[in-house]
Write a protein that holds these residues in place. Structure first.
Motif, PDB file in Angstrom:
ATOM      1  N   MET A 170      21.887 -28.233  -4.537  1.00 38.67           N
ATOM      2  CA  MET A 170      21.570 -26.861  -4.155  1.00 38.67           C
ATOM      3  C   MET A 170      21.740 -25.920  -5.331  1.00 38.67           C
ATOM      4  N   LYS A 171      22.870 -26.072  -6.069  1.00 41.29           N
ATOM      5  CA  LYS A 171      23.115 -25.170  -7.194  1.00 41.29           C
ATOM      6  C   LYS A 171      22.008 -25.293  -8.229  1.00 41.29           C
ATOM      7  N   ARG A 172      21.621 -26.520  -8.533  1.00 38.67           N
ATOM      8  CA  ARG A 172      20.595 -26.710  -9.556  1.00 38.67           C
ATOM      9  C   ARG A 172      19.273 -26.074  -9.125  1.00 38.67           C
ATOM     10  N   ARG A 173      18.908 -26.236  -7.845  1.00 39.58           N
ATOM     11  CA  ARG A 173      17.645 -25.676  -7.375  1.00 39.58           C
ATOM     12  C   ARG A 173      17.679 -24.152  -7.432  1.00 39.58           C
ATOM     13  N   LEU A 174      18.811 -23.547  -6.994  1.00 39.68           N
ATOM     14  CA  LEU A 174      18.938 -22.094  -7.039  1.00 39.68           C
ATOM     15  C   LEU A 174      18.848 -21.569  -8.461  1.00 39.68           C
ATOM     16  N   ALA A 175      19.495 -22.289  -9.399  1.00 40.69           N
ATOM     17  CA  ALA A 175      19.496 -21.830 -10.785  1.00 40.69           C
ATOM     18  C   ALA A 175      18.089 -21.850 -11.370  1.00 40.69           C
ATOM     19  N   ILE A 176      17.329 -22.896 -11.070  1.00 39.50           N
ATOM     20  CA  ILE A 176      15.968 -22.992 -11.609  1.00 39.50           C
ATOM     21  C   ILE A 176      15.093 -21.896 -11.012  1.00 39.50           C
ATOM     22  N   LEU A 177      15.222 -21.660  -9.694  1.00 38.68           N
ATOM     23  CA  LEU A 177      14.451 -20.603  -9.060  1.00 38.68           C
ATOM     24  C   LEU A 177      14.812 -19.241  -9.637  1.00 38.68           C
ATOM     25  N   ALA A 178      16.114 -19.017  -9.873  1.00 38.00           N
ATOM     26  CA  ALA A 178      16.549 -17.738 -10.435  1.00 38.00           C
ATOM     27  C   ALA A 178      15.979 -17.538 -11.829  1.00 38.00           C
TER      28      ALA A 178
ATOM     29  N   ASP B  44      29.572 -28.832 -13.814  1.00 35.93           N
ATOM     30  CA  ASP B  44      30.798 -28.086 -13.579  1.00 35.93           C
ATOM     31  C   ASP B  44      31.347 -28.454 -12.204  1.00 35.93           C
ATOM     32  N   ALA B  45      32.361 -27.741 -11.757  1.00 38.65           N
ATOM     33  CA  ALA B  45      33.046 -28.098 -10.519  1.00 38.65           C
ATOM     34  C   ALA B  45      32.152 -27.986  -9.292  1.00 38.65           C
ATOM     35  N   PHE B  46      31.027 -27.279  -9.413  1.00 43.69           N
ATOM     36  CA  PHE B  46      30.171 -27.037  -8.261  1.00 43.69           C
ATOM     37  C   PHE B  46      28.846 -27.778  -8.329  1.00 43.69           C
ATOM     38  N   GLY B  47      28.670 -28.604  -9.339  1.00 44.00           N
ATOM     39  CA  GLY B  47      27.424 -29.353  -9.447  1.00 44.00           C
ATOM     40  C   GLY B  47      26.874 -29.341 -10.855  1.00 44.00           C
ATOM     41  N   THR B  48      25.566 -29.414 -10.954  1.00 40.97           N
ATOM     42  CA  THR B  48      24.885 -29.456 -12.248  1.00 40.97           C
ATOM     43  C   THR B  48      24.024 -28.212 -12.417  1.00 40.97           C
TER      44      THR B  48
ATOM     45  N   THR C  19      39.434  -9.936  -8.744  1.00 47.69           N
ATOM     46  CA  THR C  19      38.861 -11.269  -8.521  1.00 47.69           C
ATOM     47  C   THR C  19      37.523 -11.203  -7.813  1.00 47.69           C
ATOM     48  N   SER C  20      37.127 -10.014  -7.325  1.00 54.99           N
ATOM     49  CA  SER C  20      35.817  -9.866  -6.691  1.00 54.99           C
ATOM     50  C   SER C  20      34.740  -9.848  -7.770  1.00 54.99           C
ATOM     51  N   VAL C  21      33.599 -10.395  -7.450  1.00 52.51           N
ATOM     52  CA  VAL C  21      32.500 -10.464  -8.407  1.00 52.51           C
ATOM     53  C   VAL C  21      31.567  -9.261  -8.190  1.00 52.51           C
ATOM     54  N   PRO C  22      31.280  -8.474  -9.219  1.00 55.07           N
ATOM     55  CA  PRO C  22      30.375  -7.318  -9.084  1.00 55.07           C
ATOM     56  C   PRO C  22      28.916  -7.759  -9.126  1.00 55.07           C
ATOM     57  N   TYR C  23      28.445  -8.308  -8.029  1.00 55.08           N
ATOM     58  CA  TYR C  23      27.104  -8.895  -8.004  1.00 55.08           C
ATOM     59  C   TYR C  23      26.021  -7.897  -8.411  1.00 55.08           C
ATOM     60  N   ASP C  24      26.110  -6.683  -7.889  1.00 52.86           N
ATOM     61  CA  ASP C  24      25.058  -5.702  -8.179  1.00 52.86           C
ATOM     62  C   ASP C  24      24.992  -5.382  -9.671  1.00 52.86           C
ATOM     63  N   ALA C  25      26.166  -5.231 -10.311  1.00 56.50           N
ATOM     64  CA  ALA C  25      26.202  -4.917 -11.734  1.00 56.50           C
ATOM     65  C   ALA C  25      25.679  -6.092 -12.559  1.00 56.50           C
TER      66      ALA C  25
ATOM     67  N   GLU D  40      33.314 -21.421  -4.620  1.00 55.18           N
ATOM     68  CA  GLU D  40      31.996 -22.029  -4.440  1.00 55.18           C
ATOM     69  C   GLU D  40      31.007 -21.018  -3.871  1.00 55.18           C
ATOM     70  N   GLU D  41      31.467 -20.162  -2.961  1.00 53.07           N
ATOM     71  CA  GLU D  41      30.587 -19.135  -2.405  1.00 53.07           C
ATOM     72  C   GLU D  41      30.116 -18.164  -3.485  1.00 53.07           C
ATOM     73  N   GLN D  42      31.053 -17.739  -4.349  1.00 54.11           N
ATOM     74  CA  GLN D  42      30.684 -16.827  -5.432  1.00 54.11           C
ATOM     75  C   GLN D  42      29.713 -17.488  -6.395  1.00 54.11           C
ATOM     76  N   ASP D  43      29.956 -18.750  -6.701  1.00 55.55           N
ATOM     77  CA  ASP D  43      29.067 -19.490  -7.594  1.00 55.55           C
ATOM     78  C   ASP D  43      27.663 -19.585  -7.008  1.00 55.55           C
ATOM     79  N   THR D  44      27.585 -19.852  -5.721  1.00 51.32           N
ATOM     80  CA  THR D  44      26.288 -19.961  -5.057  1.00 51.32           C
ATOM     81  C   THR D  44      25.541 -18.629  -5.089  1.00 51.32           C
ATOM     82  N   ARG D  45      26.247 -17.535  -4.797  1.00 47.28           N
ATOM     83  CA  ARG D  45      25.595 -16.215  -4.820  1.00 47.28           C
ATOM     84  C   ARG D  45      25.129 -15.854  -6.232  1.00 47.28           C
ATOM     85  N   LEU D  46      25.944 -16.169  -7.235  1.00 49.06           N
ATOM     86  CA  LEU D  46      25.545 -15.878  -8.612  1.00 49.06           C
ATOM     87  C   LEU D  46      24.371 -16.758  -9.050  1.00 49.06           C
ATOM     88  N   SER D  47      24.341 -17.989  -8.550  1.00 49.30           N
ATOM     89  CA  SER D  47      23.258 -18.906  -8.926  1.00 49.30           C
ATOM     90  C   SER D  47      21.906 -18.430  -8.420  1.00 49.30           C
TER      91      SER D  47
END
Length: 338
Positions: free
Chosen positions: A1-9, A48-52, A117-123, A141-148
């Motif tokens: 999932m992470k790899r697919r999201l990263a490529i799409l992004a 990394d810890a969440f995939g490739t 520790t919160s991620v400023p997604y909008d910024a 993992e949730e933060q990583d997925t949203r950033l991906s």
């Protein structure tokens, strides 16, 4: 999932850049190190810890998160477009980062909001990254997925807040397509450490304990703690009394009450303190007088929020920035321990 999201992004970032009429042009002129970031090296994959994560092409708009990645990227000749706010630095920019950016003849990157520790997604989204580097961070993992969903993310390889500083440089070099430059940076730093160690042969074999007073006790750092690594590299060894406290080598520190300070024996004591008043209060406290290191003056005082930050953990830039003052303090303590 992470790899697919990263490529799409990554594809979305390219598409948006093309629509805006600024395709291929970074937000600012970023100095580039010679021989680095070869297009022939891409795509690259980083586990990394969440995939490739796949980085499809040489990144031009890098955002960093956590600690160390900003420093590693700059040391490799890549200036991020946005960096995390760092306590201990003016306007959230640590002094060695500011010095390095000025040395590149560039303007400071955008500093992301101080969100803890919160991620400023909008910024981060507003910075339009094509790569997010966070190899030393606390991403979930949730933060990583949203950033991906914004851009490819390179997180830590195993556990949060635990990646050794040398690995941060290596991981960053791979993600940026500059593995050779990463090796050069590490060799240069090791040469600086070797120079300092050879200039102070009296460090070899001396036992050392490193602490910071929390007010209710001491934080005592095990040999595995990031801030201990430079001490060991300089020739010191972790005092047996530290292990005798039952310190968990996988923990960042253990807590020792003021009533038990006599148990913490060593040739040299390293005292981290946010300011001179904090250090003086500890050294003058009646509970500290049971420590021979204190009564003999064998205490290396590393004082100042920036000094503490430079070794917590050290980075590709901060280690050499703070090395001389650290060595000077250790030399004075070692002489007193004589």
């Amino acid at each position: 999932m992470k790899r697919r999201l990263a490529i799409l992004a990554a594809a979305l970032t390219v598409a948006l850049a093309g629509c805006s009429g600024t395709a291929g042009r970074p937000a600012q002129d970023v100095p580039r190190a010679s021989g680095g970031g070869s297009a022939a090296l891409f795509p690259v994959t980083v586990d990394d810890a969440f995939g490739t994560t796949t980085v499809p092409s040489a990144p031009r708009r890098v955002v960093t998160w956590g600690r160390g990645a900003t420093d590693a990227a700059i040391a490799l000749g890549v200036l991020p477009v946005a960096i995390p706010y760092q306590p201990g630095g003016a306007q959230g920019v640590l002094p060695w980062v500011r010095d390095a950016v000025e040395g590149m003849g560039a303007a400071l990157p955008t500093v992301l909001p101080d969100t803890g520790t919160s991620v400023p997604y909008d910024a981060i989204r507003a910075a339009r990254p094509d790569l997010i580097l966070a190899p030393y961070s606390g991403l979930t993992e949730e933060q990583d997925t949203r950033l991906s969903a914004i851009a490819p993310v390179v997180a830590y390889p195993d556990q949060p807040w635990s990646t050794p500083w040398r690995d941060i440089v290596t991981i960053t070099g791979r993600a940026l397509g500059r593995p050779g430059k990463a090796r050069e940076v590490l060799v240069g730093i090791d040469q600086e450490i070797t120079r300092a160690r050879e200039a102070h042969p009296e460090f070899a074999g001396l036992t050392l304990a490193a602490v910071q007073d929390t007010g209710t006790g001491l934080s005592v750092y095990p040999a595995s703690a990031p801030r201990m690594q430079i001490m060991l590299d300089l020739g010191f060894r972790s005092a047996p009394s530290v292990q005798a406290l039952g310190t968990d080598e996988t923990a960042s520190h253990t807590t020792l009450s003021h009533e038990r300070l006599a148990e913490l024996t060593s040739d040299v004591l390293v005292l981290y303190a946010s300011d001179a008043a904090e250090a003086a209060a500890f050294l003058a406290a009646p509970s500290s007088q049971v420590m021979p290191q204190v009564t003999h003056g064998a205490v290396a005082e590393l004082v100042g929020s920036d000094v503490v930050a430079s070794v917590s953990p050290p980075t590709a830039l901060s280690l050499t920035w703070g090395l001389d003052r650290t060595v000077h303090a250790l030399a004075q303590a070692a002489a007193a321990a004589g």
